[in-house]
Design a protein around this motif. Sequence first.
Motif, PDB file in Angstrom:
ATOM      1  N   GLU A 191       0.826  -1.214   0.000  1.00 54.81           N
ATOM      2  CA  GLU A 191       0.000   0.000   0.000  1.00 54.81           C
ATOM      3  C   GLU A 191       0.853   1.254   0.000  1.00 54.81           C
ATOM      4  OE1 GLU A 191       0.748  -0.609   4.383  1.00 54.81           O
ATOM      5  OE2 GLU A 191       0.281  -1.904   2.676  1.00 54.81           O
ATOM      6  N   ARG A 192       2.162   1.105   0.183  1.00 50.49           N
ATOM      7  CA  ARG A 192       3.056   2.272   0.216  1.00 50.49           C
ATOM      8  C   ARG A 192       3.572   2.660  -1.163  1.00 50.49           C
ATOM      9  NH1 ARG A 192       7.627   1.978   2.879  1.00 50.49           N
ATOM     10  NH2 ARG A 192       7.830  -0.291   2.849  1.00 50.49           N
ATOM     11  N   VAL A 193       2.921   2.156  -2.198  1.00 51.38           N
ATOM     12  CA  VAL A 193       3.253   2.535  -3.575  1.00 51.38           C
ATOM     13  C   VAL A 193       2.053   3.255  -4.173  1.00 51.38           C
ATOM     14  CG1 VAL A 193       3.925   1.730  -5.863  1.00 51.38           C
ATOM     15  CG2 VAL A 193       4.803   0.569  -3.824  1.00 51.38           C
ATOM     16  N   VAL A 194       2.288   4.447  -4.707  1.00 50.81           N
ATOM     17  CA  VAL A 194       1.216   5.279  -5.247  1.00 50.81           C
ATOM     18  C   VAL A 194       1.598   5.720  -6.655  1.00 50.81           C
ATOM     19  CG1 VAL A 194      -0.202   7.329  -4.870  1.00 50.81           C
ATOM     20  CG2 VAL A 194       0.790   6.138  -2.917  1.00 50.81           C
ATOM     21  N   THR A 195       0.686   5.586  -7.610  1.00 53.32           N
ATOM     22  CA  THR A 195       0.951   6.062  -8.973  1.00 53.32           C
ATOM     23  C   THR A 195       0.562   7.533  -9.096  1.00 53.32           C
ATOM     24  OG1 THR A 195      -1.240   5.472  -9.802  1.00 53.32           O
ATOM     25  CG2 THR A 195       0.469   3.751  -9.881  1.00 53.32           C
ATOM     26  N   ARG A 196       1.097   8.168 -10.136  1.00 56.37           N
ATOM     27  CA  ARG A 196       0.711   9.555 -10.412  1.00 56.37           C
ATOM     28  C   ARG A 196      -0.800   9.659 -10.580  1.00 56.37           C
ATOM     29  NH1 ARG A 196       4.315  13.541 -11.913  1.00 56.37           N
ATOM     30  NH2 ARG A 196       6.461  12.940 -12.418  1.00 56.37           N
ATOM     31  N   GLU A 197      -1.387   8.647 -11.244  1.00 56.34           N
ATOM     32  CA  GLU A 197      -2.820   8.662 -11.491  1.00 56.34           C
ATOM     33  C   GLU A 197      -3.610   8.628 -10.185  1.00 56.34           C
ATOM     34  OE1 GLU A 197      -6.207   9.144 -13.554  1.00 56.34           O
ATOM     35  OE2 GLU A 197      -4.160   9.246 -14.344  1.00 56.34           O
ATOM     36  N   ASP A 198      -3.107   7.837  -9.211  1.00 53.85           N
ATOM     37  CA  ASP A 198      -3.743   7.819  -7.884  1.00 53.85           C
ATOM     38  C   ASP A 198      -3.832   9.228  -7.306  1.00 53.85           C
ATOM     39  OD1 ASP A 198      -4.255   5.115  -7.687  1.00 53.85           O
ATOM     40  OD2 ASP A 198      -2.368   4.650  -6.688  1.00 53.85           O
ATOM     41  N   LEU A 199      -2.714   9.951  -7.356  1.00 57.81           N
ATOM     42  CA  LEU A 199      -2.678  11.289  -6.765  1.00 57.81           C
ATOM     43  C   LEU A 199      -3.583  12.257  -7.517  1.00 57.81           C
ATOM     44  CD1 LEU A 199       1.097  11.731  -5.826  1.00 57.81           C
ATOM     45  CD2 LEU A 199      -0.793  10.918  -4.425  1.00 57.81           C
ATOM     46  N   LYS A 200      -3.625  12.124  -8.845  1.00 56.34           N
ATOM     47  CA  LYS A 200      -4.476  13.016  -9.638  1.00 56.34           C
ATOM     48  C   LYS A 200      -5.954  12.787  -9.335  1.00 56.34           C
ATOM     49  CE  LYS A 200      -1.312  13.521 -13.571  1.00 56.34           C
ATOM     50  NZ  LYS A 200      -1.098  13.207 -15.015  1.00 56.34           N
ATOM     51  N   GLN A 201      -6.333  11.529  -9.098  1.00 56.46           N
ATOM     52  CA  GLN A 201      -7.732  11.225  -8.792  1.00 56.46           C
ATOM     53  C   GLN A 201      -8.183  11.865  -7.483  1.00 56.46           C
ATOM     54  OE1 GLN A 201      -9.231   7.185  -9.040  1.00 56.46           O
ATOM     55  NE2 GLN A 201      -7.607   6.619 -10.477  1.00 56.46           N
ATOM     56  N   GLY A 202      -7.253  12.113  -6.582  1.00 56.68           N
ATOM     57  CA  GLY A 202      -7.608  12.562  -5.241  1.00 56.68           C
ATOM     58  C   GLY A 202      -8.030  11.377  -4.389  1.00 56.68           C
ATOM     59  N   ASP A 203      -8.462  11.653  -3.172  1.00 55.55           N
ATOM     60  CA  ASP A 203      -8.885  10.597  -2.255  1.00 55.55           C
ATOM     61  C   ASP A 203      -7.788   9.562  -2.034  1.00 55.55           C
ATOM     62  OD1 ASP A 203     -11.300  11.861  -2.041  1.00 55.55           O
ATOM     63  OD2 ASP A 203     -12.363  10.512  -3.405  1.00 55.55           O
ATOM     64  N   THR A 204      -6.560  10.034  -2.001  1.00 59.58           N
ATOM     65  CA  THR A 204      -5.440   9.204  -1.567  1.00 59.58           C
ATOM     66  C   THR A 204      -4.943   9.802  -0.256  1.00 59.58           C
ATOM     67  OG1 THR A 204      -4.780   8.522  -3.784  1.00 59.58           O
ATOM     68  CG2 THR A 204      -3.103   8.422  -2.068  1.00 59.58           C
ATOM     69  N   TRP A 205      -5.070   9.022   0.800  1.00 63.48           N
ATOM     70  CA  TRP A 205      -4.809   9.555   2.136  1.00 63.48           C
ATOM     71  C   TRP A 205      -3.621   8.884   2.803  1.00 63.48           C
ATOM     72  CZ3 TRP A 205      -9.964   7.917   0.991  1.00 63.48           C
ATOM     73  CH2 TRP A 205     -10.877   8.951   0.781  1.00 63.48           C
ATOM     74  N   LEU A 206      -2.916   9.655   3.598  1.00 57.98           N
ATOM     75  CA  LEU A 206      -1.977   9.115   4.577  1.00 57.98           C
ATOM     76  C   LEU A 206      -2.795   8.885   5.845  1.00 57.98           C
ATOM     77  CD1 LEU A 206       0.239   9.177   6.934  1.00 57.98           C
ATOM     78  CD2 LEU A 206       1.109   8.495   4.702  1.00 57.98           C
TER      79      LEU A 206
END
Length: 641
Positions: free
Chosen positions: A479-494
Amino acid sequence: MFERRLRPSAMTGLSACAALALTAPLVCASSAAAAETPAELYEGHVQVDRGQADDPEALQGQVFDDVNENSKLDGDETGIADVAVTNGVDVVQTDGEGTYELPVRDNMTVSITQPSGWQVPVDSDNFAQFSYNHLPKGSPGLKYGGIKPTGETPKAVNFPMIESAATASAKQNCAIASDTQAYDKTEMGYARDGAVGDLADRDDYKGCGVLLLGDNVGDDLSLNDELRDVYSQMNGPVRAAPGNHDQDYDSPDDAHALDTFRDQFGPGYFSYDVGETHFVVLDSIEYSGNASTKKYKEKIGEEQLEWLENDLKNVAKNDHVVIATHAPIVDHQQVIVDDAPDLYDVIADYPNAVTIGGHTHTQENLVAGEQRKEWADAGIDTLPNTQIVAGAVSGDWYSGGLNADGLPYAFTRDGSEPGILSLEFDGSDRSERYTVRNESDDHQLLLGVNSPKWRDWAQKAQDWQDADKAGEEPEAISERVVTREDLKQGDTWLTSSFLAGTSDARVEMSFDGKANTVAEHTQPGKGESLAKGWEYSDPYTTSQNLRTSGSVGQTSSHLWRTEIPSDLDLGTHTVEVTGTDRYGRESTETIRFTVVEDEAAAEQTSKKLLPEDGFDTQQETKVDEDDRKGLGSDEARQAAN
């Protein structure tokens, strides 16, 4: 005259009543405040005089100062005044000579309330001895024995105690060990080497001792001996509350469902005092008497509520009161105990009362004044008393892979770990702390990254488990891997599962050394409905459970989150998280996560990070859930649903 074993400084600072007690026949219940702590726990037993009672409808006896510690009321030993004695409904106080008289009930456990400044004896396994079972014809035929016939009313039942500075002190640490719930000797070994072993290494609870909060074993009451052995290493007296898995399921009704428990541990409900705190233990399980279904209700019942009213008549309104039950009165999802409003009515005049529960294998601290839609729907508009759910020694029923210590991860469905609750009292102050098995007190934060990609994987993994693991297992990801697309979508939380967290706690997060961001509490207790779904899950513990065999609840009372900035560069980023609990205590942890370009890079990076996540596929314990009674219990099924 028998000579008391005076300990160093035993004569220092004695109250007038205590000084008089050394020479006069009357000893006040509060007279021992200055006596020194015994070098060892006082081993002994309740004295039963089997002679013919003067009146078979009345039980008589004496509470006495057992000066020579032989558990016998000897000629020169004195009675102790103002000690509460009960037959399970009526509560009387001993007179000036320490004597009492109670109506006899056909099936009763008679017990005393240990006063502050005194200590009841313990048996060879350190379990407190303060009760007598009266069941003339004995239990119905029960697999695990129950209570043997006690015969007619005895001539007297006498309760010994000795003076104790440890129980007199206003400063107390009280350990709560809930849901040890071992189904076999292997799991009992996990308990011994985990949370119970931590308690054995501590010496800060000598006066208050350890309270086992029910589900001490898992249905097989032959394991009671193993349980007693495991807890025999405690550095203070041990008391036990009953849970639904501690019952005689072959009992024809609720009246005899705890007969084996009562025989081996003591009353199903009772009270005791330490320092300035009054502890009450209630039986919150009402058995149906149906051995084929083993069904029960979470309920206190009219008889116990009547006893509780009588018990509290001897307690000052402003004292600390702890109401301990196996099934909590509420948790963050619902009202659990059927007659919760009735209980709250009984304790309404005690503003410092707090309720403690186990049963749900979650770890929660719900503060008085909070509001939840589900509570309101059940008739409780505002939580009148703080409710603590004490976690579990077994965690999620000893499930999952093995950690580096050879113990099952057993992450709970609300994002917590196996451990022990401690209540800390100092005069008018009360605090609590949850200590994770084999960890220091400041281990309070579990950190993760909750992204769209992770949520998609979690649902697939859950579907695979729900299908009895048919077909191909979804490949594990970090779960500690995030794609650019994940961040662009929003709703990616720490996310941070803050074990000490309450609605008035604070969690702050600093990304790559920048200014702190105040995190959002997902279940703040302001009248909202239950926050449930993958977006409200702790990714770290949920990932472990989905990869192995643990329960997943998709909800937590102690989860905080902050949206990860969408403009982060490719590469590894560091977040420092600080949680400040309601008592001002700080805990800090750091997590690193990696932003990658695309799915291919995410897959490659995940394979590198998985071992660092604390999960090694070579360590996985292959658990057949059908063969694990713990994972097949009512609580586990409710969690899965």
